[in-house]
Design an enzyme around this catalytic site. Structure first.
Site, mmCIF file in Angstrom:
data_model
loop_
_atom_site.group_PDB
_atom_site.id
_atom_site.type_symbol
_atom_site.label_atom_id
_atom_site.label_comp_id
_atom_site.label_asym_id
_atom_site.label_seq_id
_atom_site.Cartn_x
_atom_site.Cartn_y
_atom_site.Cartn_z
ATOM 1 C CE LYS A 119 13.241 12.960 -2.664
ATOM 2 N NZ LYS A 119 12.514 12.395 -3.799
HETATM 3 N N1 GLU Z 1 14.081 9.592 -5.731
HETATM 4 C C1 GLU Z 1 13.137 9.023 -6.639
HETATM 5 C C2 GLU Z 1 11.859 9.816 -6.627
HETATM 6 O O1 GLU Z 1 11.836 10.960 -6.255
HETATM 7 C C3 GLU Z 1 12.944 7.549 -6.431
HETATM 8 C C4 GLU Z 1 12.344 7.159 -5.115
HETATM 9 C C5 GLU Z 1 12.338 5.655 -4.870
HETATM 10 O O2 GLU Z 1 12.679 4.901 -5.766
HETATM 11 O O3 GLU Z 1 11.972 5.298 -3.761
HETATM 12 O O4 GLU Z 1 10.838 9.372 -7.064
#
Ligand code: GLU
Length: 433
Positions: A119
């Site tokens: 993240k």
């Molecule tokens: N931000 C989204 C999540 O928390 C999508 C992550 C992604 O598509 O890699 O799942």
């Protein structure tokens, strides 16, 4: 609890019940204990592999430079490249990003995607920037991350406060900074891109769509019919508004919505499409003319079958949990319920559909996008939706089977199903060297 404290002692960390990263580790410890995983495995998963913090200057429209702080936490990549969104938020901090990175590892493992978890974040309120400032910030952050992201190494995506346009700037910056002969590969550096720039059909609505498939599958077993439920929503951004529109198509009644601009209520039902248009203009649900303005406490007390938190973390907590008047909480956001609030909900018989099961539609369609980029293909929406549904149903089945086998609730089962896969892969790979 005892187990997590042991890990904390080992890692020389001080336990803080309100710290979201510590809360997520508690769930990992609980699931690991139930699975009987070796202590070494818990320790590996208790700390991210890499925690990257960068500081970078951005030229603002008034001619001044402002210094920003960005993070990319790469939690685990035993199952494949690191994967997870980048958020822009004024309260972003390292522990928060670490918690969200762990959750990405859990989501990709539960859904059997060939990815690990990561993240990223920039500590900024994106609403306070112009489009040009946002572009310069995004390009400079991408440059600062350098080789730490890449289509086969770590693949960002949108999250709170970021969108397809921001992914387009990341892709453009990355491909300009890297080998021009590998421009096609470079398209896979992030997902959630605009359709014209290698994005996928169905990616924008994917988290909402995934949640709907979970609800269609799980609600009947809990005694509810998706077409007849009343529900409330926390958040009306990407996930909340798509959930609203897709629930409306199925006939469900939206009675209350809360976001950063206020709370609204209508026992006749709120028109999700009208609200969508209003929010696009005004930036939030506050002041929506076809519903009554209510307080935050009135929102949490509103009687509904299903409450869907679709915004930030820790929204259901000590302060408001006693107000809840719902039968089910379906977690469309990451970690929206604190463990303390969860204990109270379990005592009250409120059922929880856990986050890593409910909100993985986004990363699953990200995986489809990345596949399409690798093959230079475009899939149609029907195909994307059908593949997503298949993945969601498999994850639901896995979670339920684990709950039956280990005699635990769905939250613990979702973590156990994810951890089992990771543990098995560690066992097959062995630990290098
Ligand atoms: N931000 C989204 C999540 O928390 C999508 C992550 C992604 O598509 O890699 O799942």
């Amino acid at each position: 609890m005892s187990d997590v404290l042991k890990i904390f002692r080992e890692l020389e960390m001080t336990w803080d019940r309100d710290n979201i990263y510590h809360q997520v580790l508690t769930y990992i410890a609980q699931a690991s204990e139930l699975l009987g995983l070796p202590a070494g495995m818990e320790l590996i998963l208790a700390q991210p592999k890499n925690e990257i913090t960068v500081h970078f200057p951005v030229l603002m429209d008034n001619g001044d430079y402002q210094l920003f702080r960005g993070y990319r936490v790469q939690h685990n990549n035993v199952l494949g490249p690191f994967k997870g969104g980048i958020r822009y938020h004024q309260d972003a901090d390292l522990d928060h990003v670490k918690a969200l990175a762990v959750l990405m590892t859990m989501k990709t493992a539960l859904y059997w995607l060939p990815y690990g978890g990561a993240k990223g974040a920039v500590k900024v309120n994106p609403r306070s920037l112009s489009q040009n400032e946002l572009m310069r910030l995004t390009r400079r952050f991408t440059a600062a991350l350098g080789q730490n992201i890449g289509p086969f190494y770590d693949v960002p995506a949108p999250d709170v406060g970021t969108n397809a346009q921001i992914m387009a700037w990341i892709t453009d910056t990355y491909t300009n900074l890297h080998d021009p002969a590998r421009r096609l590969d470079g398209m896979g550096v992030c997902t959630g891109k605009p359709l014209l720039l290698g994005g996928s059909q169905g990616r924008e609505k994917a988290t909402g769509q995934g949640l709907i498939y979970v609800l269609e599958q799980m609600l009947p077993e809990m005694g509810f019919d998706i077409g007849k439920v009343s529900y409330s929503l926390i958040g009306y951004g990407n996930v909340g508004s798509w959930t609203g529109k897709l629930m409306a198509e199925r006939g469900a009644k939206l009675t209350a919505v809360l976001d950063h601009t206020g709370a609204i209520y209508s026992d006749k039902g709120i028109d999700a499409l009208e609200l969508d248009k209003y929010v696009a203009q005004k930036g939030g649900v506050g002041g929506f003319p076809n519903a009554e303005a209510i307080t935050e406490d009135q929102f949490y007390s509103a009687k509904v079958d299903v409450l869907i938190p679709a915004a930030l973390e820790q929204m259901i907590n000590d302060r408001n949990v006693k107000l809840l008047n719902c039968k089910i909480v379906a977690e469309a956001a990451n970690a929206p319920t604190t463990p303390q609030a969860e204990r109270y909900m379990v005592e009250q018989g409120i059922q929880i559909l856990p986050a890593i099961l409910c909100n993985s539609g986004g990363v699953t369609v990200s995986y489809f996008e990345w596949n399409q980029n690798r093959q230079a293909e475009t899939w149609d929406l029907e195909y994307v939706d059908a593949q997503l549904k298949k993945m969601v149903l498999a994850a639901c089945a896995r979670t339920k089977e684990t709950a039956r086998r280990l005699k635990c609730d769905l939250r613990v089962a979702s973590y156990c199903a994810a951890l089992e896969r990771i543990a098995k892969v560690y066992l097959i790979r062995g630990i290098f060297p």
